[in-house]
Design a protein around this motif. Structure first.
Motif, PDB file in Angstrom:
ATOM      1  N   ASP A  70      69.045  11.329  61.990  1.00  0.00           N
ATOM      2  CA  ASP A  70      68.505  10.804  60.730  1.00  0.00           C
ATOM      3  C   ASP A  70      69.404   9.707  60.158  1.00  0.00           C
ATOM      4  O   ASP A  70      68.918   8.741  59.550  1.00  0.00           O
ATOM      5  CB  ASP A  70      68.374  11.917  59.676  1.00  0.00           C
ATOM      6  N   LYS A  71      70.725   9.865  60.333  1.00  0.00           N
ATOM      7  CA  LYS A  71      71.642   8.914  59.695  1.00  0.00           C
ATOM      8  C   LYS A  71      71.665   7.566  60.405  1.00  0.00           C
ATOM      9  O   LYS A  71      72.217   6.590  59.879  1.00  0.00           O
ATOM     10  CB  LYS A  71      73.048   9.494  59.593  1.00  0.00           C
ATOM     11  N   THR A  72      71.074   7.492  61.587  1.00  0.00           N
ATOM     12  CA  THR A  72      70.974   6.221  62.297  1.00  0.00           C
ATOM     13  C   THR A  72      70.072   5.242  61.547  1.00  0.00           C
ATOM     14  O   THR A  72      70.197   4.032  61.709  1.00  0.00           O
ATOM     15  CB  THR A  72      70.421   6.457  63.717  1.00  0.00           C
ATOM     16  N   PHE A  73      69.179   5.766  60.736  1.00  0.00           N
ATOM     17  CA  PHE A  73      68.195   4.955  60.030  1.00  0.00           C
ATOM     18  C   PHE A  73      68.601   4.815  58.563  1.00  0.00           C
ATOM     19  O   PHE A  73      68.643   5.807  57.832  1.00  0.00           O
ATOM     20  CB  PHE A  73      66.806   5.595  60.149  1.00  0.00           C
ATOM     21  N   PRO A  74      68.892   3.598  58.094  1.00  0.00           N
ATOM     22  CA  PRO A  74      69.323   3.412  56.704  1.00  0.00           C
ATOM     23  C   PRO A  74      68.309   3.934  55.689  1.00  0.00           C
ATOM     24  O   PRO A  74      68.682   4.331  54.587  1.00  0.00           O
ATOM     25  CB  PRO A  74      69.479   1.893  56.582  1.00  0.00           C
ATOM     26  N   GLU A  75      67.040   3.940  56.079  1.00  0.00           N
ATOM     27  CA  GLU A  75      65.998   4.384  55.151  1.00  0.00           C
ATOM     28  C   GLU A  75      66.164   5.848  54.746  1.00  0.00           C
ATOM     29  O   GLU A  75      65.753   6.244  53.653  1.00  0.00           O
ATOM     30  CB  GLU A  75      64.604   4.186  55.783  1.00  0.00           C
TER      31      GLU A  75
END
Length: 291
Positions: free
Chosen positions: A161-166
């Motif tokens: 999840d943290k790979t995606f800034p959103e």
């Protein structure tokens, strides 16, 4: 909010649920002795993670064989989660499970994070972004919603999840005061390095933690598994990151506890005093690129 003490755990958790539940009291008491208010355990604390990310159920196994290769699933309102909730006492504890849920008459699994305190479940998060073979095992979550806790409003994420800034930005815009990320993040499966510290994934793991904290100007507590499970070798590198994106406590590859104390609300306010990333966003400019 007054100062709180945050701790991120790097430790190995395998498939034996009974052994994990016997191991956790010592870890919680160690944290309690250090005055920890928020303890963040890794993804898949209860039941362990997958053995393989390409074919997690086995390349040619039937359904029964595949189930035997997967982590045991538990229910959020089941005895395993309740045992950790009871153990937490006045400490807020986040930990990972394979969640079993009944949807449309079908048993499904989620990779979930649970937040507990004083014998009760405060909230949970189902991992939204599923890499590689995870989608063969887990159903994807659909939202990022902060959880109100005694240590503040927590925004929970699970490793990819943290790979995606959103992900973290959605939580920050929903008034999360503190970000936590629970991981079972392995070393590279395609480009292995002799030393974990030099592994490509070790670099990315730290990079994402620091970027997510800095861009949202929030404290971030990041846990991870250690050791080996199946064909995966986990990185450790549990850490606490401040709102400027600086790592203030870290475990490196071995098991341990990364601990830091801060007034998270005051620090976020101070970080946003001159450059407030949330307030200075220009949503119309971003949306034009999505049309």
């Amino acid at each position: 909010m007054a100062e709180i003490t945050m701790a991120a755990v790097a430790a190995h958790f395998g498939r034996d649920v009974g052994r994990t539940l016997a191991k956790l009291p010592g870890m919680v008491e160690q944290a309690r002795a250090r005055g920890v208010d928020l303890l963040v355990l890794p993804d898949a604390t209860v039941g362990g993670y997958l053995l393989d990310l390409v074919h997690p159920g086995g390349a040619s196994s039937g359904p029964d064989d595949a189930d035997a290769l997967l982590p045991p699933a538990v229910e959020i309102d089941g005895p395993e989660v309740q045992a950790v909730a009871d153990l937490a006492g006045d400490m807020t504890v986040c930990f990972g499970v394979t969640e079993r849920a009944l949807e449309g008459g079908e048993d499904v699994r989620y990779n979930s994070a649970v937040c507990v305190q004083a014998g009760r479940v405060l909230g949970s998060h189902r991992k939204v972004h599923l890499p590689l073979g995870e989608s063969e095992v887990y159903r994807a979550g659909t939202e990022f919603v902060p959880v109100d806790t005694p240590v503040g409003r927590l925004g929970m994420m699970i490793d990819f999840d943290k790979t995606f800034p959103e992900s973290s930005r959605t939580l920050a815009l929903a008034d999360a005061e503190l970000l936590v990320c629970l991981s079972a993040w392995p070393a590279s499966v395609t480009d292995r390095s002799d030393r974990l510290r030099n592994d490509r994934q070790a670099h990315l793991f730290d990079l994402y933690d620091c970027a997510r904290a800095a861009e949202n100007q929030l404290w971030l507590v990041s846990s991870n598994q250690t050791g080996v499970l199946g064909g995966l070798r986990f990185l450790g590198q549990a850490k606490v990151v401040d709102p400027a994106g600086e790592i203030v406590a870290k475990t490196w590859a071995k098991g341990g506890l990364a601990v830091a104390t801060a007034d998270v609300a005051a620090d976020a306010a101070r970080a946003r005093r001159t450059m407030d990333h949330l307030r200075q966003r220009v949503p119309a400019a971003y949306e034009s690129g999505l049309r």
